[in-house]
Write an enzyme that holds these catalytic residues in place. Structure first.
Site, mmCIF file in Angstrom:
data_model
loop_
_atom_site.group_PDB
_atom_site.id
_atom_site.type_symbol
_atom_site.label_atom_id
_atom_site.label_comp_id
_atom_site.label_asym_id
_atom_site.label_seq_id
_atom_site.Cartn_x
_atom_site.Cartn_y
_atom_site.Cartn_z
ATOM 1 N N CYS A 249 61.950 -22.545 -7.555
ATOM 2 C CA CYS A 249 62.962 -22.884 -6.545
ATOM 3 C C CYS A 249 63.718 -24.127 -7.001
ATOM 4 O O CYS A 249 64.926 -24.256 -6.816
ATOM 5 C CB CYS A 249 62.310 -23.168 -5.193
ATOM 6 S SG CYS A 249 61.257 -21.856 -4.586
ATOM 7 N N HIS B 139 67.434 -25.859 -6.850
ATOM 8 C CA HIS B 139 67.534 -26.678 -5.635
ATOM 9 C C HIS B 139 66.965 -28.090 -5.741
ATOM 10 O O HIS B 139 66.488 -28.626 -4.740
ATOM 11 C CB HIS B 139 66.870 -25.945 -4.466
ATOM 12 C CG HIS B 139 67.638 -24.734 -4.011
ATOM 13 N ND1 HIS B 139 68.883 -24.813 -3.445
ATOM 14 C CD2 HIS B 139 67.336 -23.414 -4.062
ATOM 15 C CE1 HIS B 139 69.306 -23.595 -3.143
ATOM 16 N NE2 HIS B 139 68.395 -22.729 -3.513
ATOM 17 N N ARG C 26 66.315 -15.162 3.631
ATOM 18 C CA ARG C 26 66.861 -16.054 2.588
ATOM 19 C C ARG C 26 65.780 -16.345 1.531
ATOM 20 O O ARG C 26 66.042 -16.341 0.340
ATOM 21 C CB ARG C 26 67.366 -17.338 3.235
ATOM 22 C CG ARG C 26 67.940 -18.392 2.315
ATOM 23 C CD ARG C 26 69.165 -17.930 1.568
ATOM 24 N NE ARG C 26 68.844 -17.384 0.259
ATOM 25 C CZ ARG C 26 69.731 -16.891 -0.595
ATOM 26 N NH1 ARG C 26 71.006 -16.860 -0.283
ATOM 27 N NH2 ARG C 26 69.363 -16.409 -1.750
ATOM 28 N N CYS D 121 65.866 -15.315 -2.324
ATOM 29 C CA CYS D 121 65.691 -16.292 -3.407
ATOM 30 C C CYS D 121 64.585 -15.824 -4.351
ATOM 31 O O CYS D 121 64.710 -15.930 -5.569
ATOM 32 C CB CYS D 121 65.341 -17.672 -2.845
ATOM 33 S SG CYS D 121 66.779 -18.684 -2.473
#
Lengths: 272, 103
Positions: A181, A185, A229, A233
């Site tokens: 992730c 991010h 979401r 992802c």
């Protein structure tokens, strides 16, 4: 000076032409959607989903023929206002940390006596669908939590454990692309294509992300939840599919939610 | 759950500005579901807006309009308190309707 200018004239000309073409493109993303939102005014097609969610919340269902109105979303049985701003959290009755989707499924099972599999077989809409029960319920709860201040609790040891687990998953690189992730991010002011990527390790970035889901996706004509979401992802990372209400998804939301402390809920909004 | 139209109408000078949001899948007939089956066409073909018996706007639509369409238009000769009623018919013959008083 003038010589240099003449020599470089064409090159500069091309460069500035490129800049002229590229600059508005980079900004365009925000402008187009700002314009779109302005045109829509207060109207958001999510309103239909919210209304359907409220109906579903109040309609008696399942073998026990009761509604979800007595479902405890963390602020007491039946309290919906502001609940989403304080989820995920630890629930004594379930002996587990749950997010809104897991909690709804828990209530369907315990209050209504339904089989969770009926919901979990298709928690999110697919092409051609007009929304699922879970999406509608989440939309209703989000709408009731509008303007609430994010305060995801960390008082219980299980909640702290969940945060740690979420942090671990966030930085865990896996899959054929060796992605985590954090790959997308954990930096500020980055974008993928023209979409701005929130930095979920900062209060501002996590706040922006946490408060904006669920959202009506214009490109899909559907309301999407935070669970979707996360699943999406995970798909982009080529990970095994995240399940709605699973510990991995709850942990990631716990990590994001705690990082987002103090932000103001603004869902359901309009997204690309 | 098709059939609903949210309508807002407000006076802007001597023009009435109408905004309408409709609940409709607007399937083109060209898409496939995850199993690969064609999703049948299902879209609005005609939209009519009326004040009383007077038709103030009429539109013929096709598959190119988005899901949950948002329609905005202005018309003249309205006064506050009048009711704007909007209705649609789709290719399956299903209808939807909604109305609002002009503010």
């Amino acid at each position: 000076m003038s010589k240099l200018h003449n020599k470089k004239g064409i090159v500069l000309g091309i460069a500035s032409l490129c800049a002229a073409l590229l600059a508005p493109m980079a900004i365009a993303q925000d402008d187009v959607f700002a314009e779109y939102r302005a045109m829509m005014g207060d109207e958001n097609p999510a309103i239909f989903t919210i209304e359907e969610g409220q109906d579903l919340w109040e309609t008696p269902m399942g073998p026990n023929n009761v509604s979800l109105e007595q479902c405890d979303l963390g602020l007491g049985p039946g309290v919906v206002d502001g609940a989403l701003a304080q989820l995920p959290r630890y629930f004594e009755d379930a002996k587990a940390v749950q997010d809104v989707e897991a909690r709804l499924i828990y209530c369907m099972e315990t209050l209504q006596g339904r089989d969770a599999i009926d919901v979990l077989v298709k928690p999110y809409s697919q092409t051609g669908d007009q929304g699922t029960e879970l999406e509608a319920l989440v939309a209703f709860i989000a709408d009731s939590s509008m303007d609430a201040v994010v305060d995801v609790p960390q008082g219980h040891p299980e909640e702290q454990k969940m945060y740690k687990k979420g942090e671990e998953i966030f930085y865990y690189r896996a899959g054929p692309h060796d992605f985590s992730c954090a790959t997308c991010h954990s930096q500020t002011d980055k974008r993928i294509r023209l979409q701005a990527l929130p930095n979920l390790t900062t209060n501002e970035g996590a706040g922006m992300a946490f408060t904006s889901w669920p959202a009506y996706r214009i490109s899909e004509g559907l309301l999407r939840t935070m669970g979707w979401r996360m699943q999406s992802c995970g798909r982009q990372q080529r990970l095994p599919q995240f399940q709605s209400g699973s510990d991995a998804v709850i942990a990631l939301q716990m990590f994001m939610g705690v990082n987002a402390k103090g932000a103001v809920m603004a869902a359901p909004g309009l997204k690309r | 759950m098709a059939g609903r139209i949210r309508v807002r109408a407000s006076l802007k000078g001597d023009m009435c500005e109408v905004k309408a949001l409709m609940r409709h899948p607007m399937e083109t007939g060209m898409r496939k579901d995850p199993q690969g089956n064609q999703i049948p066409a299902h879209f609005i073909t005609e939209v009519v807006a009326k004040v009383g018996d007077r038709v103030v706007m009429q539109a013929h639509w096709g598959a190119a309009v988005s899901q949950n369409p948002f329609l905005g238009f202005e018309f003249s000769g309205a006064k506050a308190g009048d009711e704007v009623a909007i209705s649609y018919v789709d290719n399956k013959g299903e209808t939807g309707a909604g109305s609002a008083k002009i503010k």
